[in-house]
Design a protein around this motif. Structure first.
Motif, PDB file in Angstrom:
ATOM      1  N   ALA A  19       0.827  -1.196   0.000  1.00 46.28           N
ATOM      2  CA  ALA A  19       0.000   0.000   0.000  1.00 46.28           C
ATOM      3  C   ALA A  19       0.869   1.257   0.000  1.00 46.28           C
ATOM      4  O   ALA A  19       1.975   1.272   0.534  1.00 46.28           O
ATOM      5  N   CYS A  20       0.302   2.348  -0.567  1.00 49.79           N
ATOM      6  CA  CYS A  20       0.999   3.626  -0.597  1.00 49.79           C
ATOM      7  C   CYS A  20       1.177   4.146   0.832  1.00 49.79           C
ATOM      8  O   CYS A  20       0.252   4.094   1.644  1.00 49.79           O
ATOM      9  N   THR A  21       2.369   4.639   1.136  1.00 47.63           N
ATOM     10  CA  THR A  21       2.655   5.124   2.481  1.00 47.63           C
ATOM     11  C   THR A  21       1.789   6.322   2.842  1.00 47.63           C
ATOM     12  O   THR A  21       1.392   6.488   3.989  1.00 47.63           O
ATOM     13  N   LEU A  22       1.471   7.146   1.842  1.00 48.63           N
ATOM     14  CA  LEU A  22       0.756   8.396   2.134  1.00 48.63           C
ATOM     15  C   LEU A  22      -0.757   8.194   2.136  1.00 48.63           C
ATOM     16  O   LEU A  22      -1.422   8.534   3.098  1.00 48.63           O
ATOM     17  N   CYS A  23      -1.326   7.645   1.059  1.00 49.44           N
ATOM     18  CA  CYS A  23      -2.788   7.581   0.927  1.00 49.44           C
ATOM     19  C   CYS A  23      -3.324   6.168   1.105  1.00 49.44           C
ATOM     20  O   CYS A  23      -4.519   5.954   1.014  1.00 49.44           O
ATOM     21  N   SER A  24      -2.435   5.196   1.377  1.00 48.13           N
ATOM     22  CA  SER A  24      -2.828   3.810   1.647  1.00 48.13           C
ATOM     23  C   SER A  24      -3.539   3.147   0.481  1.00 48.13           C
ATOM     24  O   SER A  24      -4.234   2.160   0.656  1.00 48.13           O
ATOM     25  N   PHE A  42       5.200   4.424  -2.736  1.00 49.01           N
ATOM     26  CA  PHE A  42       4.115   5.368  -3.023  1.00 49.01           C
ATOM     27  C   PHE A  42       3.474   5.022  -4.353  1.00 49.01           C
ATOM     28  O   PHE A  42       4.133   4.486  -5.241  1.00 49.01           O
ATOM     29  N   CYS A  43       2.178   5.372  -4.488  1.00 47.87           N
ATOM     30  CA  CYS A  43       1.437   5.027  -5.695  1.00 47.87           C
ATOM     31  C   CYS A  43       1.738   6.016  -6.809  1.00 47.87           C
ATOM     32  O   CYS A  43       1.503   5.732  -7.968  1.00 47.87           O
ATOM     33  N   SER A  44       2.234   7.217  -6.482  1.00 51.71           N
ATOM     34  CA  SER A  44       2.442   8.232  -7.505  1.00 51.71           C
ATOM     35  C   SER A  44       3.563   9.165  -7.084  1.00 51.71           C
ATOM     36  O   SER A  44       3.949   9.224  -5.910  1.00 51.71           O
ATOM     37  N   GLU A  46       3.259  12.300  -6.964  1.00 54.79           N
ATOM     38  CA  GLU A  46       2.653  13.331  -6.118  1.00 54.79           C
ATOM     39  C   GLU A  46       2.690  12.919  -4.648  1.00 54.79           C
ATOM     40  O   GLU A  46       3.041  13.704  -3.777  1.00 54.79           O
ATOM     41  N   CYS A  47       2.321  11.657  -4.397  1.00 51.38           N
ATOM     42  CA  CYS A  47       2.322  11.168  -3.015  1.00 51.38           C
ATOM     43  C   CYS A  47       3.741  11.177  -2.448  1.00 51.38           C
ATOM     44  O   CYS A  47       3.976  11.598  -1.324  1.00 51.38           O
ATOM     45  N   ARG A  48       4.698  10.728  -3.248  1.00 50.61           N
ATOM     46  CA  ARG A  48       6.080  10.696  -2.761  1.00 50.61           C
ATOM     47  C   ARG A  48       6.592  12.114  -2.500  1.00 50.61           C
ATOM     48  O   ARG A  48       7.244  12.383  -1.499  1.00 50.61           O
TER      49      ARG A  48
HETATM   50 ZN   LIG Z   1      -0.640   7.442  -2.768  1.00 49.79          ZN
END
Ligand SMILES: [Zn+2]
Length: 88
Positions: A19-24, A42-44, A46-48
């Motif tokens: 899962a993405c660390t920021l938005c899960s 991270f998924c993107s 932007e999240c990173r």
């Molecule tokens: Zn994310």
């Protein structure tokens, strides 16, 4: 015997990238994963980037607070001297 092989494969599956660390948001095996500091997925971008900015903001806050405490001690010295002059 077949079920043994299946459960063994399930145990070997790594779970730290799921899962993405920021938005899960769940990270699939076919989706892009953006790594940060070696262990945070991270998924993107932007999240990173948001996580990087959060970390940098935290580090900046530390520097600012240490600067401020120095200024405060200087000011309090001035106040103490002024108080001494007045009481004399
Ligand atoms: Zn994310």
């Amino acid at each position: 015997m077949r079920s043994d092989a299946l459960s063994y494969a399930g145990c070997e599956e790594p779970h730290f990238l799921e899962a993405c660390t920021l938005c899960s948001k769940p990270l699939g095996h076919n989706s892009d994963i953006y790594m940060y500091r070696g262990n945070k997925p991270f998924c993107s971008q932007e999240c990173r980037q948001e996580q990087i900015e959060n970390d940098e903001a935290g580090e900046r806050r530390w520097k600012v607070s240490s600067k401020k405490s120095k200024e405060t001690s200087k000011k309090s010295e001035t106040v103490q001297t002024g108080t001494l002059v007045v009481s004399n």
